[in-house]
Design a protein around this motif. Structure first.
Motif, PDB file in Angstrom:
ATOM      1  N   SER A   3      49.884  40.755   6.945  1.00  0.00           N
ATOM      2  CA  SER A   3      50.152  40.126   8.112  1.00  0.00           C
ATOM      3  C   SER A   3      50.834  38.582   7.667  1.00  0.00           C
ATOM      4  CB  SER A   3      49.022  40.006   9.187  1.00  0.00           C
ATOM      5  OG  SER A   3      49.272  39.262  10.088  1.00  0.00           O
ATOM      6  N   GLU A   5      50.860  36.491  10.010  1.00  0.00           N
ATOM      7  CA  GLU A   5      49.970  35.653  10.852  1.00  0.00           C
ATOM      8  C   GLU A   5      48.840  34.987  10.145  1.00  0.00           C
ATOM      9  OE1 GLU A   5      50.965  35.179  13.984  1.00  0.00           O
ATOM     10  OE2 GLU A   5      52.670  36.435  13.490  1.00  0.00           O
ATOM     11  N   THR A   7      46.719  32.604   7.727  1.00  0.00           N
ATOM     12  CA  THR A   7      46.682  31.234   7.511  1.00  0.00           C
ATOM     13  C   THR A   7      46.653  31.191   5.964  1.00  0.00           C
ATOM     14  OG1 THR A   7      44.135  30.810   7.517  1.00  0.00           O
ATOM     15  CG2 THR A   7      45.570  30.469   9.551  1.00  0.00           C
TER      16      THR A   7
END
Length: 59
Positions: A3, A5, A7
């Motif tokens: 991903s 996305e 962090t």
């Protein structure tokens, strides 16, 4: 798929998980893995013999 996305902290957590998994697998299968790697390396060297005294390096 990884991903986009995640962090950096989440990505690092996955890396730590994979490192731990690798360590546990290696601890359990250490001898078998060593033998498998040795066999594969000897098979590779048999398939592509290189004599440094008579041949140019293959790279």
């Amino acid at each position: 798929m990884i991903s986009a996305e995640w962090t950096p902290a989440q990505a690092f957590a996955v890396v730590e998980l994979l490192d731990d998994l690798r360590d546990r697998i290696c601890a359990h299968y250490q001898t078998a893995l060593f033998e498998l790697l040795r066999d594969e390396q000897s098979r590779d060297s048999d398939a592509n013999p290189y004599d440094p005294w008579t041949e140019e390096p293959p790279f």
